[in-house]
Design a protein around this motif. Structure first.
Motif, short mmCIF file in Angstrom:
data_model
loop_
_atom_site.label_atom_id
_atom_site.label_comp_id
_atom_site.label_asym_id
_atom_site.label_seq_id
_atom_site.Cartn_x
_atom_site.Cartn_y
_atom_site.Cartn_z
N ALA A 193 5.59 11.13 14.28
CA ALA A 193 4.95 9.98 14.92
C ALA A 193 3.62 9.65 14.25
CB ALA A 193 4.74 10.26 16.41
N GLN A 194 2.82 10.67 13.97
CA GLN A 194 1.53 10.45 13.32
C GLN A 194 1.71 9.93 11.91
OE1 GLN A 194 -1.30 10.93 15.06
NE2 GLN A 194 -2.46 10.03 13.38
N MET A 195 2.69 10.51 11.20
CA MET A 195 2.93 10.07 9.83
C MET A 195 3.39 8.61 9.78
SD MET A 195 4.75 13.39 8.09
CE MET A 195 3.84 14.91 7.81
N MET A 196 4.28 8.22 10.72
CA MET A 196 4.77 6.84 10.71
C MET A 196 3.66 5.86 11.07
SD MET A 196 7.69 7.25 9.58
CE MET A 196 8.15 5.53 9.61
N ALA A 197 2.76 6.27 11.97
CA ALA A 197 1.62 5.41 12.28
C ALA A 197 0.75 5.22 11.03
CB ALA A 197 0.80 6.03 13.41
N ASN A 198 0.57 6.30 10.27
CA ASN A 198 -0.19 6.19 9.02
C ASN A 198 0.53 5.30 8.01
OD1 ASN A 198 -2.24 7.85 9.92
ND2 ASN A 198 -1.30 9.73 9.13
N VAL A 199 1.87 5.37 8.01
CA VAL A 199 2.65 4.51 7.10
C VAL A 199 2.36 3.04 7.40
CG1 VAL A 199 4.98 3.72 6.57
CG2 VAL A 199 4.49 6.15 6.60
N PHE A 219 0.43 -0.12 -6.59
CA PHE A 219 1.50 0.83 -6.91
C PHE A 219 1.04 2.28 -6.72
CE2 PHE A 219 5.45 -0.84 -8.17
CZ PHE A 219 5.23 -2.13 -8.65
N LYS A 220 -0.21 2.55 -6.99
CA LYS A 220 -0.73 3.90 -6.76
C LYS A 220 -0.65 4.25 -5.28
CE LYS A 220 -4.88 6.71 -7.37
NZ LYS A 220 -6.30 6.72 -7.81
N GLU A 221 -1.01 3.30 -4.44
CA GLU A 221 -0.95 3.54 -3.00
C GLU A 221 0.50 3.68 -2.53
OE1 GLU A 221 -2.58 4.30 0.67
OE2 GLU A 221 -3.59 4.08 -1.27
N ILE A 222 1.41 2.91 -3.14
CA ILE A 222 2.83 3.00 -2.79
C ILE A 222 3.37 4.39 -3.10
CG2 ILE A 222 5.14 2.18 -3.42
CD1 ILE A 222 3.94 -0.62 -3.68
N ARG A 223 2.96 4.96 -4.25
CA ARG A 223 3.42 6.31 -4.61
C ARG A 223 2.94 7.34 -3.59
NH1 ARG A 223 2.70 4.19 -9.96
NH2 ARG A 223 0.49 4.76 -9.97
N ASP A 224 1.69 7.19 -3.15
CA ASP A 224 1.19 8.10 -2.10
C ASP A 224 1.95 7.89 -0.80
OD1 ASP A 224 -2.28 7.77 -3.19
OD2 ASP A 224 -0.67 9.11 -3.86
N LEU A 225 2.29 6.63 -0.53
CA LEU A 225 3.02 6.32 0.70
C LEU A 225 4.41 6.95 0.68
CD1 LEU A 225 2.88 4.72 3.35
CD2 LEU A 225 3.85 2.77 2.13
N LYS A 226 5.06 6.96 -0.49
CA LYS A 226 6.38 7.58 -0.61
C LYS A 226 6.31 9.08 -0.30
CE LYS A 226 9.05 6.55 -4.07
NZ LYS A 226 9.50 6.31 -5.45
N LYS A 227 5.25 9.73 -0.76
CA LYS A 227 5.09 11.16 -0.45
C LYS A 227 4.97 11.38 1.05
CE LYS A 227 2.73 12.21 -4.83
NZ LYS A 227 1.46 12.67 -5.45
N MET A 228 4.23 10.51 1.71
CA MET A 228 4.06 10.64 3.16
C MET A 228 5.37 10.43 3.89
SD MET A 228 1.46 8.52 5.61
CE MET A 228 0.06 9.12 4.67
#
Length: 388
Positions: A193-199, A219-228
């Motif tokens: 739930a916390q991770m999806m809110a951060n997404v 794109f840098k932020e997207i790569r970090d988002l994929k890890k999350m």
């Protein structure tokens, strides 16, 4: 010592009250789930409408921007050739360009409000979905408690000679269920739930980075988002395995055990003191009746979890042997062990395992001594015709 009639009546009264309370709680949780589903549908309808408005707003802005450019060119032309055009023509060109610019500003402001509303709806939908999932799980767990109180505990009560033990046992069942709910609630809230809110928040950040800093930053932020998202997916899968591994229905007991133990090892890998977990199948690789597979999986799962929580071991071995007439499961660790003759508070898990094995008409044996590790042996009979 026999239980007197007044004690029996008192116990029956207590049990009836517990059943009534749990039944009412189940109805209340179900009502919350139904209301949450209705809220979810309403929010989804509104979200689709808002997305549609945003889409048409973008189209309208593009068309209006085109008209603004034309109007500006016209205004520039008449302004440069003031002597050629009349004052009225110049005024009309100015007013038209001004009106179009104001409409464009209004549209952009409306679009920003729509985007804010869309993001708010996304967050609310995530919260409502979490509530629905928790409520559904609680309804299921409450049904288990209710079934236990109305059936198993009444049967067990006939064999109890100490009325206080019967009451304590029932209260411990409810306490165990409540602890399980709290654990799952914490795991879902602190994990997926916390991770999806951060997404959601970081997806908004990507849009802002794209507009303000360009494609590379986005794109840098997207790569970090994929890890999350990958981490959130892992947490969800782990919680699902704790509740009910879907592979158990599709693949059977042995593949599910392999994946479960591998998942547990991976999850505990960050802990330097986490034990190595080994799985060995030395019998037939056959499918068993669904209820039997579920029961055996839960028994082995409980044994492994007990070893992880209490044994302080460096190695856990799980062995399974399926023969034509019986199944043997062994969970062994090299941990600190304990005295099997000592009754400890919180040993309800072992009691539950014994009851589950008895329902299967099998046997469970614990071998352990302080400093010498623990071995759990589970033997369950299987009729030949039950094997696929």
């Amino acid at each position: 010592m026999s239980i007197r009639n007044d004690e029996t009546k008192l116990l029956d009264t207590i049990l009836d009250k517990m059943v009534e309370t749990v039944d009412q709680s189940k109805d209340q949780i179900f009502s919350i789930a139904e209301q949450s589903r209705a809220d979810y549908e309403t929010l989804m309808t509104e979200l689709e409408l808002v997305k549609s408005h945003i889409h048409f707003s973008i189209i309208e802005q593009e068309e209006l921007e085109r008209k603004v450019k034309i109007a500006r060119r016209r205004l520039s032309e008449v302004s440069k050739n003031f002597s050629v055009y009349s004052e009225e023509v110049v005024r009309e060109a100015y007013e038209k360009a001004h009106d179009l610019q104001m409409k464009l500003l209004v549209l952009r402001q409306n679009e920003k409000q729509l985007i804010d509303r869309r993001n708010d709806l996304d967050r609310r939908l995530l919260s409502v979905q979490t509530t629905i999932e928790r409520a559904e799980h609680l309804v299921s767990q409450t049904a288990v408690v209710l079934n236990y109180l109305t059936q198993d505990m009444k049967q067990f009560g006939q064999a109890l000679k100490d009325a206080r033990l019967k009451q304590a046992f029932g209260l411990q069942v409810m306490e165990a269920q409540e602890e399980e709910r709290k654990r799952l609630s914490r795991e879902i809230h602190d994990g997926p739930a916390q991770m999806m809110a951060n997404v959601l928040m970081r997806s908004d950040l990507i849009e802002k980075l794209y507009r303000e800093r360009g494609v590379e930053e986005a794109f840098k932020e997207i790569r970090d988002l994929k890890k999350m998202v990958r981490s959130a997916l892992y947490e969800v899968r782990r919680i699902i395995y704790d509740l009910r591994p879907m592979a158990l229905d599709d693949l059977g007991l042995i593949p599910t055990l392999k994946k479960y133990l591998a998942t547990v090892s991976e999850y505990n890998r960050s802990n330097s003191r986490a034990p190595d977990i080994e799985f060995t199948n030395i019998g037939m690789d056959k499918r068993l009746p669904a209820k039997l597979e579920v029961a055996l999986f839960r028994l082995i799962q409980e044994s492994v979890q007990n070893a992880l929580k209490h044994a302080d071991a460096s190695r856990i071995q799980v062995k399974l042997e399926i023969k034509k007439d019986h199944i043997l499961a062994v969970v062994k660790d090299n941990g600190k062990g304990f005295s099997v003759n000592e009754t400890k508070s919180g040993s309800f898990g072992i009691m539950g395992m014994k009851e589950r094995v008895e329902l299967l008409e099998g046997d469970i044996t614990l071998h352990s001594k302080p400093g010498e590790g623990t071995a759990v042996l589970i033997s369950v009979p299987v009729l030949k015709q039950t094997l696929n």
